[in-house]
Design an enzyme around this catalytic site. Structure first.
Site, short mmCIF file in Angstrom:
data_model
loop_
_atom_site.label_atom_id
_atom_site.label_comp_id
_atom_site.label_asym_id
_atom_site.label_seq_id
_atom_site.Cartn_x
_atom_site.Cartn_y
_atom_site.Cartn_z
N SER A 57 -19.54 0.14 -52.42
CA SER A 57 -20.65 0.49 -51.54
C SER A 57 -21.39 -0.75 -51.05
CB SER A 57 -21.63 1.43 -52.25
OG SER A 57 -22.09 0.85 -53.44
N ASP A 81 -17.05 5.90 -58.27
CA ASP A 81 -18.51 5.97 -58.30
C ASP A 81 -18.96 6.34 -59.71
OD1 ASP A 81 -21.17 6.62 -58.07
OD2 ASP A 81 -20.93 7.90 -56.30
N PHE A 103 -22.75 -4.33 -64.21
CA PHE A 103 -23.42 -4.90 -63.04
C PHE A 103 -23.73 -3.84 -61.98
CE2 PHE A 103 -20.69 -8.46 -64.47
CZ PHE A 103 -21.61 -9.48 -64.55
N SER A 147 -33.24 -8.04 -64.98
CA SER A 147 -33.76 -8.92 -63.93
C SER A 147 -35.12 -9.44 -64.32
CB SER A 147 -33.89 -8.10 -62.64
OG SER A 147 -34.62 -8.80 -61.67
N ALA A 148 -35.45 -10.61 -63.81
CA ALA A 148 -36.80 -11.15 -64.00
C ALA A 148 -37.85 -10.26 -63.35
CB ALA A 148 -36.88 -12.55 -63.41
N TYR A 171 -36.93 -0.29 -57.67
CA TYR A 171 -35.80 -1.04 -58.20
C TYR A 171 -36.14 -1.61 -59.59
CZ TYR A 171 -32.87 -5.10 -59.13
OH TYR A 171 -32.07 -6.03 -59.75
N LYS A 175 -34.76 -0.93 -63.70
CA LYS A 175 -34.35 -1.93 -64.70
C LYS A 175 -35.15 -1.75 -66.00
CE LYS A 175 -31.22 -4.13 -62.28
NZ LYS A 175 -29.81 -3.87 -62.55
N ASN A 201 -33.08 -16.25 -60.30
CA ASN A 201 -32.61 -16.13 -58.90
C ASN A 201 -31.20 -16.69 -58.76
OD1 ASN A 201 -35.62 -15.87 -58.77
ND2 ASN A 201 -35.18 -15.62 -56.60
N LEU A 222 -33.47 -15.52 -50.02
CA LEU A 222 -33.66 -16.77 -49.28
C LEU A 222 -32.36 -17.53 -49.04
CD1 LEU A 222 -35.60 -18.87 -48.05
CD2 LEU A 222 -35.76 -19.89 -50.35
N GLY A 314 -45.63 -7.96 -51.88
CA GLY A 314 -45.02 -7.84 -53.20
C GLY A 314 -44.53 -9.15 -53.80
P1 NAD Z 1 -23.89 -6.59 -55.71
O1 NAD Z 1 -24.44 -5.53 -54.84
O2 NAD Z 1 -23.11 -7.69 -55.06
O3 NAD Z 1 -22.97 -5.94 -56.85
C1 NAD Z 1 -23.19 -4.63 -57.35
C2 NAD Z 1 -21.88 -3.89 -57.23
O4 NAD Z 1 -22.07 -2.56 -57.73
C3 NAD Z 1 -21.39 -3.77 -55.78
O5 NAD Z 1 -20.06 -4.25 -55.70
C4 NAD Z 1 -21.46 -2.27 -55.48
O6 NAD Z 1 -20.43 -1.85 -54.60
C5 NAD Z 1 -21.34 -1.68 -56.88
N1 NAD Z 1 -21.92 -0.36 -57.02
C6 NAD Z 1 -23.14 0.08 -56.61
N2 NAD Z 1 -23.31 1.38 -56.93
C7 NAD Z 1 -22.19 1.77 -57.59
C8 NAD Z 1 -21.77 2.99 -58.17
N3 NAD Z 1 -22.54 4.09 -58.14
N4 NAD Z 1 -20.55 3.05 -58.74
C9 NAD Z 1 -19.75 1.97 -58.78
N5 NAD Z 1 -20.10 0.76 -58.24
C10 NAD Z 1 -21.31 0.68 -57.64
O7 NAD Z 1 -25.09 -7.18 -56.57
P2 NAD Z 1 -25.15 -8.46 -57.51
O8 NAD Z 1 -26.05 -9.44 -56.87
O9 NAD Z 1 -23.80 -8.88 -57.93
O10 NAD Z 1 -25.96 -7.83 -58.73
C11 NAD Z 1 -25.30 -7.32 -59.87
C12 NAD Z 1 -26.33 -6.75 -60.82
O11 NAD Z 1 -27.26 -7.77 -61.16
C13 NAD Z 1 -27.15 -5.60 -60.25
O12 NAD Z 1 -27.35 -4.65 -61.27
C14 NAD Z 1 -28.46 -6.26 -59.86
O13 NAD Z 1 -29.54 -5.34 -59.93
C15 NAD Z 1 -28.58 -7.32 -60.92
N6 NAD Z 1 -29.40 -8.46 -60.50
C16 NAD Z 1 -29.09 -9.14 -59.36
C17 NAD Z 1 -29.88 -10.20 -58.95
C18 NAD Z 1 -29.58 -10.94 -57.68
O14 NAD Z 1 -30.47 -11.62 -57.18
N7 NAD Z 1 -28.39 -10.89 -57.14
C19 NAD Z 1 -30.98 -10.59 -59.73
C20 NAD Z 1 -31.26 -9.88 -60.90
C21 NAD Z 1 -30.46 -8.81 -61.28
C1 WQD Z 2 -37.24 -16.31 -52.91
C2 WQD Z 2 -38.43 -17.00 -52.24
C3 WQD Z 2 -39.72 -15.56 -50.82
C4 WQD Z 2 -36.53 -14.92 -47.87
C5 WQD Z 2 -35.61 -11.07 -55.42
C6 WQD Z 2 -35.95 -9.79 -56.13
C7 WQD Z 2 -35.70 -9.93 -57.60
C8 WQD Z 2 -34.28 -10.41 -57.87
C9 WQD Z 2 -33.91 -11.61 -57.05
C10 WQD Z 2 -32.83 -8.57 -58.32
C11 WQD Z 2 -39.70 -16.16 -52.22
C12 WQD Z 2 -39.05 -16.64 -50.01
C13 WQD Z 2 -37.27 -15.31 -48.95
C14 WQD Z 2 -36.88 -15.42 -46.59
C15 WQD Z 2 -38.65 -16.68 -47.58
N1 WQD Z 2 -33.29 -9.44 -57.51
N2 WQD Z 2 -38.31 -16.19 -48.82
N3 WQD Z 2 -37.92 -16.29 -46.50
O1 WQD Z 2 -38.10 -12.45 -54.11
O2 WQD Z 2 -37.73 -14.17 -55.92
O3 WQD Z 2 -36.42 -12.11 -55.94
O4 WQD Z 2 -34.22 -11.38 -55.66
O5 WQD Z 2 -33.19 -8.31 -59.43
O6 WQD Z 2 -35.92 -8.69 -58.17
O7 WQD Z 2 -37.32 -9.51 -55.90
O8 WQD Z 2 -35.95 -13.79 -54.20
O9 WQD Z 2 -34.55 -14.91 -52.54
O10 WQD Z 2 -35.91 -12.89 -51.85
O11 WQD Z 2 -37.08 -15.02 -52.33
O12 WQD Z 2 -39.58 -17.48 -47.45
O13 WQD Z 2 -36.25 -15.07 -45.55
O14 WQD Z 2 -38.08 -17.21 -50.87
O15 WQD Z 2 -41.00 -15.29 -50.33
O16 WQD Z 2 -40.77 -17.05 -52.38
P1 WQD Z 2 -37.19 -13.12 -55.02
P2 WQD Z 2 -35.80 -14.11 -52.69
#
Ligand code: NAD
Ligand code: WQD
Length: 362
Positions: A57, A81, A103, A147-148, A171, A175, A201, A222, A314
């Protein structure tokens, strides 16, 4: 791939941790996604067998193919799924799984505010189905993508795992709820061994340039946005606020290379001794938005245009991990520097301007 039954393989070996990695099969949910695919590469390189379940997805089957090419290893891929309990049950019934890295889920903060039910349904139901299938199949080792975001707007930085947990969006609430569910499940049966990994991040890409982050539509984060500006897909970066209480007024974050993050999951898989423990995965170092733009310009050789814009609702001023616990208890440390993160991100973005759909305009 030749598969033996779980009972056959576990009968002769004890304790679990002495088993060779080649005899351990890890189910990677969401393994076609950004972090999951990099973790699948690391697992395969270290000898684990890997089964990926993903509904695609938010990802491409091409990522799974690349995982296989990069490692020269066989990857079992099941498109499915996880909110469908019959899918999850059939995965466990047909494969000998030893541990799960979970994940899969939805991850966009803004979208979760607009579509809360979709977020609660997908993230909570997937995890419930997974935990139930694990319990009924005697699989008790789980690494979960937290996640943080569970720290909300922290009182102090760097943030230790003991900081108060709170969040401001659906979201983040998923978590927090999943963390609570895991703590309760682990308290109910000492066989559970759950690691809650709180990522800061994640950025960067595999050093091959063949695997990286490929967000749908306009990137929320970002670094992917900056990279799309550098490659000419977008005109300029909007810097969301320059009046924060930070050295240059822009937001400060703890960016971590996705390969370091992937290795953190393997360290967590090897962990023994606690039923349910949380670990921050970050570097402990902060970079501002303007520092990221400058570092991305240096890595790409492209002067990246930006404009100052309003704060994004936020957002917080500063988020920084205290990674001491992961360093000491998991023996893991994130050591790839910011220039490596952005050089690797640029290699991926410049080689694949439209991500995995490299010949599709977006
Ligand atoms: P991503 O979207 O690239 O990977 C998530 C994967 O899950 C995708 O491939 C999607 O197709 C799959 N998916 C979603 N719903 C599903 C379902 N119902 N059944 C099967 N597959 C499904 O995201 P990512 O960046 O690789 O993140 C992975 C995990 O880490 C997530 O749980 C996310 O919340 C967490 N996380 C990500 C970040 C970030 O900044 N990328 C930060 C903190 C935590
Ligand atoms: C980083 C910095 C923005 C985009 C998010 C989620 C968090 C986690 C990671 C999953 C911030 C600034 C951003 C842009 C900008 N995900 N920014 N211009 O917000 O720290 O965290 O992703 O768990 O839950 O909230 O990451 O990369 O969006 O932003 O100035 O076009 O860049 O304000 O200071 P963030 P981010």
């Amino acid at each position: 791939m030749q598969l033996t039954s779980r009972a056959d393989r576990t009968a002769t070996v004890s304790p679990v941790n002495v088993r060779p990695r080649s005899d351990r099969t890890v189910l990677v949910t969401g393994g076609a996604g950004y972090i999951g695919s990099h973790t699948a590469v690391a697992l395969l390189e270290q000898g684990f067998e890997v089964i990926i379940v993903d509904d695609l997805s938010n990802s491409s089957a091409r990522a799974v193919e690349v995982v296989g090419h990069l490692t020269g290893r066989n990857v079992t891929f099941i498109e499915g799924d996880l909110t469908d309990s019959t899918v999850v049950a059939s995965v466990f019934a047909s494969h000998p799984i030893d541990a799960v890295i979970h994940f899969a889920g939805l991850k966009a903060v803004g979208e979760s505010v607009e579509q809360p039910l979709r977020y609660y349904r997908t993230n909570l139901l997937s995890t419930m189905n997974l935990l139930e299938a694990m319990q009924s199949n005697g699989v008790f080792d789980l690494v979960f993508s937290s996640s943080a975001t569970v720290y909300g707007d922290p009182d102090t930085v760097p943030i230790p795992e003991s900081a108060p947990l709170r969040t401001t969006n659906p979201y983040g609430a998923t978590k927090l709820m999943i963390e609570d569910i895991c703590r309760d499940v682990a308290a109910s049966d000492p066989r559970w061994n759950i690691s809650l990994l709180r990522y800061f991040n994640p950025v960067g890409a595999h050093p091959s340039g063949q695997l990286g982050e490929d967000p749908n539509g306009i990137p929320n984060n970002l670094v992917p946005f900056v990279m799309q500006v550098a490659v000419g897909r977008r005109d300029e970066v909007a810097v969301f606020g320059d009046d924060y209480d930070t050295p240059d007024g822009t937001g400060v974050r703890d960016y971590i290379h996705v390969v370091d993050l992937a290795l953190g999951h393997i360290a967590a898989l090897d962990r023994r001794g606690g039923r349910c423990e949380a670990y921050n995965l970050g570097t402990g170092n902060g970079s501002s938005v303007l520092e990221i733009i400058a570092a991305a310009s240096a890595a790409s050789g492209v002067e990246i245009p930006y404009r100052l814009a309003d704060r994004r609702p936020g957002d917080i001023a500063t988020s920084l991990a205290d990674p001491t616990r992961a360093n000491t208890e998991l023996g893991w440390r994130a050591d790839r520097a910011l220039d490596v993160m952005l050089t690797d991100a640029w290699r991926w973005q410049s080689g694949n301007p439209n991500g995995f759909a490299s010949d599709t305009a977006s």
